[in-house]
Design an enzyme around this catalytic site. Structure first.
Site, mmCIF file in Angstrom:
data_model
loop_
_atom_site.group_PDB
_atom_site.id
_atom_site.type_symbol
_atom_site.label_atom_id
_atom_site.label_comp_id
_atom_site.label_asym_id
_atom_site.label_seq_id
_atom_site.Cartn_x
_atom_site.Cartn_y
_atom_site.Cartn_z
ATOM 1 N N GLU A 250 -2.301 7.325 -5.312
ATOM 2 C CA GLU A 250 -3.063 6.477 -6.215
ATOM 3 C C GLU A 250 -4.515 6.911 -6.424
ATOM 4 O O GLU A 250 -5.024 6.908 -7.524
ATOM 5 C CB GLU A 250 -3.102 5.057 -5.657
ATOM 6 C CG GLU A 250 -2.440 4.048 -6.521
ATOM 7 C CD GLU A 250 -2.347 2.732 -5.792
ATOM 8 O OE1 GLU A 250 -3.079 1.831 -6.168
ATOM 9 O OE2 GLU A 250 -1.549 2.622 -4.846
ATOM 10 N N ARG B 221 0.863 -1.181 0.000
ATOM 11 C CA ARG B 221 0.000 0.000 0.000
ATOM 12 C C ARG B 221 0.898 1.229 0.000
ATOM 13 O O ARG B 221 1.910 1.264 0.698
ATOM 14 C CB ARG B 221 -0.920 0.040 1.228
ATOM 15 C CG ARG B 221 -2.122 -0.884 1.149
ATOM 16 C CD ARG B 221 -3.149 -0.452 0.077
ATOM 17 N NE ARG B 221 -4.275 -1.370 -0.005
ATOM 18 C CZ ARG B 221 -4.366 -2.415 -0.822
ATOM 19 N NH1 ARG B 221 -3.368 -2.684 -1.653
ATOM 20 N NH2 ARG B 221 -5.437 -3.186 -0.825
ATOM 21 N N HIS C 104 -0.488 -0.285 -9.909
ATOM 22 C CA HIS C 104 -1.225 -1.254 -9.072
ATOM 23 C C HIS C 104 -1.690 -2.469 -9.899
ATOM 24 O O HIS C 104 -2.885 -2.775 -9.960
ATOM 25 C CB HIS C 104 -2.428 -0.576 -8.388
ATOM 26 C CG HIS C 104 -2.829 -1.265 -7.132
ATOM 27 N ND1 HIS C 104 -3.269 -0.610 -6.010
ATOM 28 C CD2 HIS C 104 -2.852 -2.580 -6.796
ATOM 29 C CE1 HIS C 104 -3.543 -1.480 -5.064
ATOM 30 N NE2 HIS C 104 -3.304 -2.684 -5.515
HETATM 31 P P1 NAI Z 1 -1.691 -11.219 4.886
HETATM 32 O O1 NAI Z 1 -2.733 -10.729 5.848
HETATM 33 O O2 NAI Z 1 -1.668 -12.656 4.502
HETATM 34 O O3 NAI Z 1 -0.223 -10.850 5.456
HETATM 35 C C1 NAI Z 1 0.113 -9.636 6.031
HETATM 36 C C2 NAI Z 1 1.264 -9.893 7.015
HETATM 37 O O4 NAI Z 1 1.715 -8.635 7.540
HETATM 38 C C3 NAI Z 1 0.854 -10.764 8.211
HETATM 39 O O5 NAI Z 1 1.756 -11.810 8.389
HETATM 40 C C4 NAI Z 1 0.882 -9.777 9.374
HETATM 41 O O6 NAI Z 1 1.252 -10.402 10.617
HETATM 42 C C5 NAI Z 1 1.984 -8.824 8.905
HETATM 43 N N1 NAI Z 1 1.995 -7.590 9.660
HETATM 44 C C6 NAI Z 1 0.972 -6.957 10.293
HETATM 45 N N2 NAI Z 1 1.424 -5.863 10.917
HETATM 46 C C7 NAI Z 1 2.755 -5.799 10.685
HETATM 47 C C8 NAI Z 1 3.774 -4.894 11.088
HETATM 48 N N3 NAI Z 1 3.507 -3.830 11.866
HETATM 49 N N4 NAI Z 1 5.033 -5.136 10.669
HETATM 50 C C9 NAI Z 1 5.322 -6.219 9.896
HETATM 51 N N5 NAI Z 1 4.393 -7.106 9.499
HETATM 52 C C10 NAI Z 1 3.129 -6.900 9.899
HETATM 53 O O7 NAI Z 1 -1.831 -10.285 3.626
HETATM 54 P P2 NAI Z 1 -1.378 -10.591 2.120
HETATM 55 O O8 NAI Z 1 -2.473 -11.306 1.399
HETATM 56 O O9 NAI Z 1 -0.020 -11.177 2.139
HETATM 57 O O10 NAI Z 1 -1.319 -9.098 1.520
HETATM 58 C C11 NAI Z 1 -0.329 -8.179 1.957
HETATM 59 C C12 NAI Z 1 -0.672 -6.814 1.382
HETATM 60 O O11 NAI Z 1 -0.497 -6.833 -0.038
HETATM 61 C C13 NAI Z 1 -2.136 -6.388 1.545
HETATM 62 O O12 NAI Z 1 -2.321 -5.768 2.808
HETATM 63 C C14 NAI Z 1 -2.334 -5.420 0.437
HETATM 64 O O13 NAI Z 1 -2.038 -4.132 0.928
HETATM 65 C C15 NAI Z 1 -1.300 -5.811 -0.598
HETATM 66 N N6 NAI Z 1 -1.884 -6.290 -1.863
HETATM 67 C C16 NAI Z 1 -1.439 -5.698 -3.032
HETATM 68 C C17 NAI Z 1 -1.936 -6.111 -4.259
HETATM 69 C C18 NAI Z 1 -1.447 -5.509 -5.553
HETATM 70 O O14 NAI Z 1 -2.088 -5.720 -6.591
HETATM 71 N N7 NAI Z 1 -0.345 -4.788 -5.562
HETATM 72 C C19 NAI Z 1 -2.991 -7.146 -4.347
HETATM 73 C C20 NAI Z 1 -3.343 -7.744 -3.074
HETATM 74 C C21 NAI Z 1 -2.809 -7.289 -1.881
#
Ligand code: NAI
Length: 329
Positions: free
Chosen positions: A263, A234, A295
């Site tokens: 964005e 993000r 994105h």
């Molecule tokens: P997820 O929920 O599986 O993983 C997120 C991880 O971040 C978790 O392990 C969580 O413990 C960790 N986390 C939470 N707070 C934290 C902190 N303060 N410091 C370090 N780690 C922390 O989410 P997923 O599916 O892996 O997605 C990650 C991000 O990718 C989403 O939040 C979204 O913003 C982004 N995304 C981007 C896309 C794109 O097209 N560029 C598409 C889909 C998601």
């Protein structure tokens, strides 16, 4: 069940139409309009609406959808920060989403950005097109035996760790929770240690109060000189003004961004001089070692198919009155 599909792009229609015949009983009508208080009334005569990250599913929209008899909101994305869940609950409207549709799609794009900015592929492409076959300005470094620092090791971060291991990199990670599936090849360390030891840093944590502007002048200063920074998560994880300062300090060998703070301001759709003049994204683009994509991390055939099939299955589960892990509460 009749579903009104908002903010339709040609690729959405293609993937949903290919899939919908496998879900008898579901009928979809498509509109290019996005869902907001002005367009919510279009849902008259439908049972459900299908919305996206850009939709405004706030209180006003909810009030109108309820009045029009909508009982189900199908979010065809993982995030739901744009949905007023309290009002949905008040009206007994069910909200469902698609979590983790294709972590590899985003992780592969993150590695593509890291590689492209390391080897200046965008510059190489343009040079050769202009008949310039010299190698000046194109030198990168091997990823093999270098250190990757992955911040956030959920679904996408874990996929990125596996990709980095495949490149023969040492993988450091920082997360508030450790992912047990990675324990054989990932070393969890403090954020400080990750920042000061990594050659490639990739952000995969969600945007929350605790992660807002996680990358700022202070954390940038802790990074190694010549680091590559990638953000596919993000935009607001990175404080753009500080990133620009870091680039000016020659901290980065390359920066690859699929997401950026501006964005939602349609910087690139509305190219007015005024917007571009004040745009930090446009300033970022003026640096030769920055690569920005729009994105597109999620944008693969497999991810679109997974989004379509899960969204349609969510609709069926709703009709069958089944509980689902995809319910947003
Ligand atoms: P997820 O929920 O599986 O993983 C997120 C991880 O971040 C978790 O392990 C969580 O413990 C960790 N986390 C939470 N707070 C934290 C902190 N303060 N410091 C370090 N780690 C922390 O989410 P997923 O599916 O892996 O997605 C990650 C991000 O990718 C989403 O939040 C979204 O913003 C982004 N995304 C981007 C896309 C794109 O097209 N560029 C598409 C889909 C998601």
């Amino acid at each position: 069940m009749k579903i009104l599909f908002y903010d339709t792009k040609s690729y959405d229609k293609e993937s949903f139409q290919n899939m919908v015949s496998q879900f008898p009983g579901l009928v979809i009508e498509y509109t290019k309009s996005d869902l907001d208080p002005r367009t919510a009334a279009l849902a008259e005569g439908f049972d459900a609406v299908c919305a996206f990250v850009s939709s405004d599913v706030g209180t006003q929209t909810m009030d109108i959808l309820h009045e029009k008899g909508i009982r189900l909101i199908l979010m065809r994305c993982a995030g739901f920060n744009n949905v007023d869940l309290d009002t949905a609950q008040k009206y007994d409207m069910r909200v469902m989403r698609v979590p983790g549709y294709s972590p590899e799609a985003v992780a592969e794009h993150a590695m593509a950005l890291a590689l492209a900015s390391n080897r200046r592929l965008y510059k190489a492409y343009n040079k050769v097109r202009e008949n310039d076959f010299s190698l000046s300005g194109l030198m990168g470094f091997n990823f093999y035996q270098k250190t990757a620092g992955i911040i956030g090791t959920g679904k996408i971060g874990a996929a990125m760790c596996r990709i980095c291991r495949g490149f023969g990199m040492k993988v450091l990670a920082y997360d508030v929770y450790e992912n047990a599936s990675l324990k054989d090849f990932v070393e969890y360390v403090s954020l400080e240690k990750l920042l000061s030891n990594s050659d490639v840093i990739s952000l995969h944590c969600p945007l929350m109060d605790s992660t807002y502007h996680l990358i700022n002048l202070d954390t940038i200063r802790q990074m190694k000189d010549g680091v590559i920074l990638v953000n596919t998560s993000r935009g607001a994880l990175v404080k753009t003004d500080d990133l620009i300062e870091g680039i000016r300090m020659h901290k980065f060998a390359g920066v690859g961004l699929d997401v950026y703070e501006e964005e939602t301001n349609n910087v690139f759709e509305d190219r007015s001089d005024e917007i571009l003049e004040h745009s930090t994204t446009a300033r970022l683009l003026s640096f030769p070692n920055v690569m920005i994509t729009s994105h597109q991390g999620f944008f693969t055939r497999e991810a679109l198919d997974a989004i379509a099939s899960t969204t349609l299955q969510n609709a069926v589960d709703f009709e069958d009155g089944k509980e689902s892990p995809n319910d947003v509460k």
